[in-house]
Design an enzyme around this catalytic site. Sequence first.
Site, short mmCIF file in Angstrom:
data_model
loop_
_atom_site.label_atom_id
_atom_site.label_comp_id
_atom_site.label_asym_id
_atom_site.label_seq_id
_atom_site.Cartn_x
_atom_site.Cartn_y
_atom_site.Cartn_z
N PRO A 65 3.91 54.67 4.82
CA PRO A 65 2.33 54.96 4.63
C PRO A 65 1.82 56.01 4.01
O PRO A 65 2.41 57.01 4.03
CB PRO A 65 1.60 54.67 5.98
CG PRO A 65 2.78 55.49 6.91
CD PRO A 65 4.10 55.07 6.04
N GLY A 66 0.72 55.64 3.09
CA GLY A 66 0.09 56.95 2.43
C GLY A 66 -1.29 56.75 2.65
O GLY A 66 -1.70 57.60 3.59
N ARG A 67 -1.92 55.86 2.27
CA ARG A 67 -3.44 55.87 2.35
C ARG A 67 -3.81 55.69 3.84
O ARG A 67 -4.75 56.35 4.33
CB ARG A 67 -4.20 54.48 1.85
CG ARG A 67 -5.29 54.26 1.82
CD ARG A 67 -5.82 53.00 1.64
NE ARG A 67 -5.22 52.37 0.36
CZ ARG A 67 -5.46 52.30 -0.79
NH1 ARG A 67 -6.60 52.97 -1.23
NH2 ARG A 67 -4.68 51.83 -1.85
N ARG A 94 -10.73 56.07 -8.64
CA ARG A 94 -10.77 54.70 -7.95
C ARG A 94 -11.98 53.90 -8.56
O ARG A 94 -11.56 52.62 -8.50
CB ARG A 94 -10.57 54.95 -6.51
CG ARG A 94 -9.36 55.74 -5.99
CD ARG A 94 -8.99 55.64 -4.54
NE ARG A 94 -8.37 54.48 -4.28
CZ ARG A 94 -9.11 53.20 -3.73
NH1 ARG A 94 -10.48 53.71 -3.08
NH2 ARG A 94 -8.45 52.20 -3.47
N CYS A 136 -17.70 61.23 -20.47
CA CYS A 136 -18.44 60.36 -21.53
C CYS A 136 -17.76 59.13 -21.57
O CYS A 136 -17.16 58.53 -22.30
CB CYS A 136 -18.15 60.99 -22.89
SG CYS A 136 -18.68 62.66 -22.90
N GLU A 137 -18.08 58.40 -20.54
CA GLU A 137 -17.49 56.83 -20.16
C GLU A 137 -18.81 56.24 -19.31
O GLU A 137 -18.96 56.92 -18.31
CB GLU A 137 -16.27 56.99 -19.50
CG GLU A 137 -15.03 57.73 -20.12
CD GLU A 137 -14.01 56.80 -20.97
OE1 GLU A 137 -14.53 55.60 -20.95
OE2 GLU A 137 -13.28 57.40 -21.54
N1 LLP Z 1 5.83 52.76 -0.90
C1 LLP Z 1 5.71 52.29 -2.11
C2 LLP Z 1 7.11 52.33 -2.79
C3 LLP Z 1 4.66 52.47 -2.89
O1 LLP Z 1 4.62 52.28 -4.25
C4 LLP Z 1 3.40 52.97 -2.01
C5 LLP Z 1 2.35 52.80 -2.95
C6 LLP Z 1 3.39 53.37 -0.86
C7 LLP Z 1 4.62 53.11 -0.47
C8 LLP Z 1 2.30 53.58 -0.08
O2 LLP Z 1 1.30 52.58 0.02
P1 LLP Z 1 -0.14 52.73 0.66
O3 LLP Z 1 0.42 52.92 2.20
O4 LLP Z 1 -1.02 54.18 0.46
O5 LLP Z 1 -1.03 51.65 0.54
N2 LLP Z 1 -3.92 54.38 -6.37
C9 LLP Z 1 -4.10 53.18 -5.66
C10 LLP Z 1 -3.03 52.98 -4.97
C11 LLP Z 1 -1.75 52.72 -5.25
C12 LLP Z 1 -0.32 52.75 -4.29
C13 LLP Z 1 0.71 52.59 -5.14
N3 LLP Z 1 1.88 52.45 -4.19
C14 LLP Z 1 -5.37 53.35 -4.85
O6 LLP Z 1 -6.17 54.07 -5.05
O7 LLP Z 1 -5.71 52.24 -4.25
#
Ligand code: LLP
Length: 446
Positions: free
Chosen positions: A299-301, A337, A367-368
């Site tokens: 998880p990231g987000r 985003r 400027c967009e």
């Molecule tokens: N694992 C892999 C292989 C991934 O490509 C990603 C995210 C994650 C884990 C983590 O995903 P999360 O848990 O954060 O959803 N920039 C976009 C999100 C792009 C996610 C790319 N891959 C945004 O701001 O919504």
Amino acid sequence: MHLDGAPRDRRSGVGASVLASRLAECGLAREASGTLLLSGVSLAAIVAGVGTPTYVYDAAAIRRRFTVLDSAFGDLPHRVCYAVKANANLAVLRLLEQSGSGADIVSGGELLRALAAGFPADRIVFSGVGKSDEELAAALATGVSRINVESLSELQRLAIMVETGVGSCTIGIRINPDVTTDTHPYISTGKGGLKFGLPLDQLTTALSLLDETPGLRLGGVAMHIGSQLLDVAPYLAGLDQLLAALGTVRAAGHQPTVLGLGGGLGIRYREESPLEPAEWIAPLRETLVATGCTIEVEPGRYLVGNAGVLVTRVLHRKHSGGREIAIVDAGMNDLLRPALYQAWHEIVSVESGEAPTGLLDVVGPVCEIGDFLGLERALPALRAGEHLAILGAGAYGFAMSSNYNSRARAAEVLVEDGRWAVVRPRERLTDLYRDEIADPFADEQP
Ligand code: LLP
């Protein structure tokens, strides 16, 4: 979310109670004077010290989220590997490392960051669809826990490198389960025909290649089906395919010990009803237990998204074509985003908790036309010099920021136990062109 032209984030405002609970969810509260506090620390005081735009992260919130997610697995053998791409500041990485997290990385740069933050190599998993030979070599030299390959070509490269170099390495295969997810098309990664993951019909070829390369050990099979997912159904559908892949590799004599479910757990930005980690894992648990594997998630987000705000200053007010506009000092280069995914981020005044007096377009200085943070937002009366906090900016905020329009990237601050500290100073404008060469042929003879 929509992709069809006109931004769709307009609405006339949320009820006061919805906003209050959204503030609480993001660790925000107001002093009697109306000033916004993040985890007890005044955002006004922070920006008085470091200026704007500034990202502010709440350490306690990140730790809490990690604990909630980690506990959702109970006694199921598992590892949470934080997706570094969401927010790669060393302070954020360090506190997740200290919480016991692993790191999911997708580049040589993220490998260096993860190591610099203190992650032991055996807690680092190298994912990503396009790893260069240099990046693969760095991962091999570091001895990361696993390299997740996503194509036959990558597997061939790795086989050659292992045979001619380090001798052995543990890999994972990230499959493409060909499932659809109900999220923005740019972050729905589990569908066939996309660049992500090994198509299942190439799995047996991959296994033959493994058989020919004794130095490569298959340690896991994995998937990542998309991001900002609010429903367990695509995970269930993906898991079916993942189990089929697990069956195939086991039948071929491999004994992978890790099953990777990827990341993607969604959060509330507006009025979504995200899954709690326990609700995510419960419907999968029985199946996961039966695999006998250690379950890995990336998880990231979920871990950092709602633990960060972006604070910006109102530069100018403007009235045009019947619309009220606040031009602020954070733009699409700071928070991409809204422009890239038409994403909604709640926007609140830092100085005033008073009721909204009207609808405002909150736009950046770039400027967009797409350079907006929010359109038609219900906000109290705002004057130039006052500040706004953009909520839910902890994930994919600073990490996706750029120097477009030759703008310095924002400062980053961490709040913990009533204190705050700069964890990345604002970039200096002169650093932006420090390595450029204005007259590259000056030394040449005529
Ligand atoms: N694992 C892999 C292989 C991934 O490509 C990603 C995210 C994650 C884990 C983590 O995903 P999360 O848990 O954060 O959803 N920039 C976009 C999100 C792009 C996610 C790319 N891959 C945004 O701001 O919504």
